[in-house]
Design an enzyme around this catalytic site. Structure first.
Site, PDB file in Angstrom:
ATOM      1  N   CYS A  86      -4.231 -10.189  -1.667  1.00  8.20           N
ATOM      2  CA  CYS A  86      -4.116  -9.050  -0.747  1.00  8.20           C
ATOM      3  C   CYS A  86      -3.688  -7.781  -1.487  1.00  8.20           C
ATOM      4  O   CYS A  86      -2.585  -7.712  -2.033  1.00  8.20           O
ATOM      5  CB  CYS A  86      -3.113  -9.402   0.343  1.00  8.20           C
ATOM      6  SG  CYS A  86      -2.560  -8.019   1.349  1.00  8.20           S
ATOM      7  N   CYS A 137      -0.604  -5.987   0.029  1.00  9.93           N
ATOM      8  CA  CYS A 137       0.584  -6.811  -0.258  1.00  9.93           C
ATOM      9  C   CYS A 137       1.136  -6.460  -1.639  1.00  9.93           C
ATOM     10  O   CYS A 137       2.351  -6.342  -1.825  1.00  9.93           O
ATOM     11  CB  CYS A 137       0.249  -8.298  -0.213  1.00  9.93           C
ATOM     12  SG  CYS A 137      -0.342  -8.894   1.377  1.00  9.93           S
TER      13      CYS A 137
END
Length: 186
Positions: free
Chosen positions: A110, A113
């Site tokens: 991600c 993230c």
């Protein structure tokens, strides 16, 4: 005759002394300066409910007491983000009691993230009264991620008294700070 108990003293990795207790003694031990005195009663050390045979003291600004018989379990370091998994998450949350707990639910792939991860670490260093955790929502931790109701990554779950009280989805730093502050002040 009662079994003697030992108290091991250490600074960094080196032992600096051992004190042996019997069932009738108590002892005061000094580490470094007169302000660093710890006292222990052998009745506490002998307690079957506590189950301690020896204690180790480490000096790093304050004392931490560890049992030589302690079981290995999840531990949290104040000011740091602790990686959890499906087995360690709930024991840590339950041990936090009424402290605020923030969980970063992320994946390795991600992009957002990865962008917010350093900022999340800074929050852990700033809010020393909050427990900061992170959970990699990989296949191994899928049951916990599902239990916590994750739909997108990153998702931040904020818990108090072992209950989810706030959620922030996406890498929204300002929203996360606001949510943490709100829960801390409640």
């Amino acid at each position: 005759m009662p079994t003697p108990m030992a108290l091991n003293l250490c600074t960094s990795p080196k032992w600096i002394g051992t004190t042996v207790f019997d069932s009738t003694s108590s002892s005061k031990l000094s580490l470094g300066s007169s302000s660093s005195t710890a006292s222990f009663s052998s009745s506490i050390l002998n307690s079957k409910s506590v189950g301690l045979k020896s204690l180790s003291l480490r000096k790093s600004g304050s004392f931490s007491v560890r049992s030589s018989l302690e079981t290995t379990g999840p531990t949290v370091t104040v000011g740091q983000v602790t990686e959890v998994n499906k087995d360690t998450f709930w024991p840590i949350v339950n041990a936090a009691g009424d402290k605020t707990v923030v969980l970063d639910m992320y994946t390795q792939w991600c992009g957002p993230c990865k962008v917010i991860a350093p900022k999340y670490k800074e929050l852990a260093e700033k809010y020393l009264d909050v427990v900061f955790l992170k959970l990699d929502c990989n296949q191994d931790n899928k049951p916990l991620a599902k239990e916590l109701g994750i739909k997108v990554v990153p998702t931040f779950k904020i818990l108090k008294d072992s209950k989810i009280v706030k959620e922030v989805t996406g890498a929204k730093y300002d929203d996360l700070v606001f949510a943490i502050d709100t829960v801390r002040s409640s």
